[in-house]
Design an enzyme around this catalytic site. Structure first.
Site, PDB file in Angstrom:
ATOM      1  N   TRP A  57       0.822  -1.225   0.000  1.00  7.97           N
ATOM      2  CA  TRP A  57       0.000   0.000   0.000  1.00  7.97           C
ATOM      3  C   TRP A  57       0.850   1.267   0.000  1.00  7.97           C
ATOM      4  O   TRP A  57       1.837   1.348   0.750  1.00  7.97           O
ATOM      5  CB  TRP A  57      -0.870  -0.011   1.262  1.00  7.97           C
ATOM      6  CG  TRP A  57      -1.490   1.310   1.607  1.00  7.97           C
ATOM      7  CD1 TRP A  57      -0.902   2.322   2.328  1.00  7.97           C
ATOM      8  CD2 TRP A  57      -2.795   1.767   1.255  1.00  7.97           C
ATOM      9  NE1 TRP A  57      -1.776   3.382   2.443  1.00  7.97           N
ATOM     10  CE2 TRP A  57      -2.948   3.070   1.797  1.00  7.97           C
ATOM     11  CE3 TRP A  57      -3.871   1.214   0.541  1.00  7.97           C
ATOM     12  CZ2 TRP A  57      -4.121   3.816   1.641  1.00  7.97           C
ATOM     13  CZ3 TRP A  57      -5.034   1.955   0.405  1.00  7.97           C
ATOM     14  CH2 TRP A  57      -5.142   3.239   0.947  1.00  7.97           C
ATOM     15  N   ASN A  59       0.255   5.762   0.042  1.00  8.71           N
ATOM     16  CA  ASN A  59      -0.612   6.931  -0.101  1.00  8.71           C
ATOM     17  C   ASN A  59       0.234   8.192  -0.219  1.00  8.71           C
ATOM     18  O   ASN A  59       1.109   8.232  -1.099  1.00  8.71           O
ATOM     19  CB  ASN A  59      -1.753   6.977   0.931  1.00  8.71           C
ATOM     20  CG  ASN A  59      -1.387   6.883   2.383  1.00  8.71           C
ATOM     21  OD1 ASN A  59      -0.944   5.848   2.857  1.00  8.71           O
ATOM     22  ND2 ASN A  59      -1.574   7.966   3.119  1.00  8.71           N
ATOM     23  N   ASP A  60      -0.016   9.221   0.550  1.00  7.12           N
ATOM     24  CA  ASP A  60       0.505  10.570   0.286  1.00  7.12           C
ATOM     25  C   ASP A  60       1.996  10.657  -0.091  1.00  7.12           C
ATOM     26  O   ASP A  60       2.848  10.065   0.571  1.00  7.12           O
ATOM     27  CB  ASP A  60       0.358  11.462   1.528  1.00  7.12           C
ATOM     28  CG  ASP A  60      -0.993  11.394   2.179  1.00  7.12           C
ATOM     29  OD1 ASP A  60      -1.856  10.629   1.714  1.00  7.12           O
ATOM     30  OD2 ASP A  60      -1.179  12.102   3.181  1.00  7.12           O
TER      31      ASP A  60
END
Ligand SMILES: *[C@@H]1O[C@H](CO)[C@@H](O)[C@H](O)[C@H]1NC(C)=O
Ligand SMILES: *[C@@H]1O[C@H](CO)[C@@H](O)[C@H](O)[C@H]1NC(C)=O
Ligand SMILES: *[C@@H]1O[C@H](CO)[C@@H](O)[C@H](O)[C@H]1NC(C)=O
Ligand SMILES: *[C@@H]1O[C@H](CO)[C@@H](O)[C@H](O)[C@H]1NC(C)=O
Ligand SMILES: *[C@@H]1O[C@H](CO)[C@@H](O)[C@H](O)[C@H]1NC(C)=O
Ligand SMILES: *[C@H]1O[C@@H](CO)[C@H](O)[C@@H](O)[C@@H]1NC(C)=O
Length: 590
Positions: A57, A59-60
């Site tokens: 995973w 994200n940002d």
């Protein structure tokens, strides 16, 4: 836990579909899944030239910067699984923003002040040349605190190791701040009063805040009496605040401006400022352009910018938690943004990966100062390989043609359309103005119209049973045709992108600020990358990224078409398309 137990948990999650999920930091949390390593990586819809690690995973984007000849990108990463959890700052470096080398995580939980997580933050390169990162740590009480870290060895251009001083946290939530909604520090800037400043995203009640802190020494930070800015939009995540050059302001307006240059008085007069916030409630971002008063530390958006959920966005599709940085090597501002998956959590578990970063974009203020313009960094062109082109081809009403002779599944397509007769444009209902997305849904790619829909079908099956439409439609804003204003809608319709019923596939859309009555043409560039369709309308005035997961239109079975479902003929004045090579994408460092 043994293998059988794991399978049981997984089966339970699947069968009931009601896993015990909670939402923390805006990500759905699946405690049972977050430390299940991917056993294999499914390459079917993996991207070729968009940034992603080999698995798990992300994200940002965090702390992007340029240091000693290398671009650094950190990002929120789960080293143990394909759902959100165990978050560290993964770290990659590149000489050209194209080929990436993966290093060991730069920032990871190791101290009391970040023992429960190392969340998003930014880098600031001090005038001495020393880079510093500021990030949100989660402490043992689950409070969000702001920490600082310095490179261990400034001679190492890779900046592999980071030291967290004992005086952390440097900013802790005071009694007036919600300790569960206090995160994502910005790059710091230096004022004429010799104080550093930075912003932290927060909220109070239903109001989003860009909380302002000041410091003389980068160590002791004091909260200002008022935030730099606030808005009635719920929590503000990932604020970004930076200057942009003004057209006619004495420097080339596409040139970037360093946040650190802000205190220069002469410079301050020829720049505007951008404040971007990410809205936790809607999972979209918006920005305003305005003026910043150094003396009062107030930011005021210019008239004409909507300072709420309906504000301008960098991207009207899947693009969040973005962060820009000043690139001194090419004197430009570069924007990174995260695009999550549109498939399901079981899909992500099966794939072994989730999340990509959008192609880095150069960003500047339009000549009239009404919006920002974005364009893929020029380095992307180095990936262009086999080329095909089409020119002066008329697409009559209801017709389409295939662009052949190249593989479009991983490609870069630039096309320009000329419109035959704009006087036939359909009537525009002013009520549509606030919701282009609903208009796109109502007048999707399958609906016929007058001027448009015309555009591209990408990642399409040969028989068109799967296809994602990227298109334009032109409307007339009032009934009096001699004084009418034309409104251009750009739309992304993934309704028929896949047979897979579970996939999230909203139509994404916005208006395009072009004077089409004068130009009579409109351009589109689309970066296609297996499960990514990243489009730039009218030279980067309107951008839309979407994630799609075709089942048939894979590999060599992915086709590209130009279509026109409007009554009015359009002409493809030129179309250039290139296959894109696969760069080195996060190969581990030797
Ligand atoms: C610092 O980095 C430089 C360049 O990589 C290296 O030559 C040097 O040995 C490093 N110093 C230490 C103390 O690790
Ligand atoms: C603080 O923020 C958290 C997370 O958004 C929220 O659940 C909580 O209700 C807030 N507390 C107060 C007092 O507003
Ligand atoms: C297409 O591109 C080739 C070079 O790749 C060029 O020689 C040719 O003139 C172009 N044709 C058209 C119709 O634009
Ligand atoms: C496209 O999607 C619509 C709506 O889901 C559906 O009714 C239609 O049959 C699809 N078309 C094709 C060719 O699959
Ligand atoms: C249309 O608008 C023009 C300019 O505003 C005006 O002169 C003209 O009278 C209008 N015509 C009609 C039919 O309303
Ligand atoms: C990305 O995924 C979709 C589908 O699950 C959600 O609807 C979005 O809210 C999410 N976007 C972000 C930024 O988290």
């Amino acid at each position: 836990m043994g293998m059988a137990a794991l399978l049981l948990v997984w089966a339970l999650l699947h069968c009931t579909g009601t896993a015990v999920t909670m939402v923390r930091a805006s990500h759905a949390v699946y405690p049972e899944l977050q430390s299940l390593e991917a056993e294999k990586v499914d390459e079917t819809s993996r991207t070729g030239y968009h940034f992603q690690p080999p698995k798990h995973w992300i994200n940002d984007p965090n702390g992007p910067m340029y240091y000693k000849g290398l671009y650094h990108l950190f990002y929120q990463y789960n080293p143990k699984g394909a759902v959100w959890g165990n978050i560290v700052w993964a770290h990659s470096v590149s000489t050209d923003l194209i080929d990436w080398t993966a290093l060991a995580p730069g920032i990871y939980p190791s101290r009391q002040f970040d023992v429960k997580g190392c969340w998003s933050g930014s880098a600031t390169v001090l005038p001495s040349g020393v880079p510093v990162v500021m990030y949100t740590g989660i402490d043992p009480d689950e409070h969000q605190v702001q920490n600082v870290a310095y490179p261990k060895n400034l001679s190492d251009p890779f900046l592999r190791e980071w030291v967290k001083p004992d005086y952390n946290p440097i900013i802790a939530p005071d009694s007036g701040v919600n300790a569960s909604a206090f995160r994502d520090p910005t790059t710091a800037w230096y004022g004429p009063d010799r104080h550093w400043r930075l912003l932290v995203g927060s909220k109070v009640g239903g109001k989003g805040l860009a909380v302002l802190y000041r410091s003389r020494d980068f160590r002791r930070w004091v909260k200002a009496h008022h935030p730099l800015h606030s808005g009635l939009t719920g929590m503000w995540e990932c604020p970004d605040f930076f200057p942009v050059a003004v057209h006619g302001g004495g420097r080339h307006y596409r040139r970037g401006v360093d946040t650190a240059e802000l205190h220069d008085r002469a410079l301050a007069e020829e720049v505007k400022y951008v404040l971007k916030v990410s809205l936790d409630l809607t999972r979209y971002e918006y920005y305003t352009v305005g003026t910043y008063d150094h003396a009062t530390d107030r930011y005021t958006p210019d008239a004409g910018f909507r300072d709420n959920d309906y504000g301008l966005r960098y991207d009207y599709g899947d693009f969040y938690a973005s962060k820009s940085f000043y690139d001194p090597a090419k004197r430009r501002r570069v924007l990174w943004g995260w695009a999550n998956e549109s498939d399901t959590v079981p899909d992500d578990r099966r794939k072994g990966w989730a999340g990509i970063q959008a192609i880095p974009r150069k960003l500047w203020l339009s000549p009239r100062g009404k919006q920002l313009i974005q364009w893929p960094v020029e380095e992307v062109k180095a990936l262009r390989a086999k080329h095909v082109n089409v020119s002066d081809k008329v697409v009559k009403s209801g017709q389409y043609f295939e662009v052949t002779g190249f593989k479009s599944v991983q490609s870069d397509v630039e096309v320009e359309f000329a419109i035959g007769d704009l006087s036939k444009a359909e009537r525009f209902n002013p009520r549509w103005l606030t919701d282009p997305q609903a208009l796109c849904k109502k007048r999707g790619a399958r609906e016929t119209g007058e001027v448009g829909p015309f555009g591209l079908w990408v990642l399409a099956a040969g028989d068109l049973t799967e296809r994602t439409a990227v298109f334009f439609r032109v409307f007339r804003a009032n009934s009096n045709s001699s004084s009418s204003r034309l409104v251009v809608l750009m739309c992304n319709d993934p309704t028929n992108s896949t047979f897979e019923a579970q996939v999230y596939r909203p139509t994404f859309a916005s208006f395009v600020n072009v004077d089409i009555a004068r130009t009579k043409t409109i351009a589109l560039r689309t970066l296609i990358d297996h499960s990514v369709v990243e489009s730039f309308g009218a030279g980067g005035r309107t951008c839309i990224l979407t994630r799609v997961y075709p089942k048939k239109a894979l590999g060599d079975n992915a086709h590209l078409f130009v279509f026109n479902h409007g009554e009015v003929d359009v002409k493809v004045t030129r179309l250039d398309a290139w296959e894109m090579r696969t760069p080195k994408m996060n190969a581990p460092a030797q």
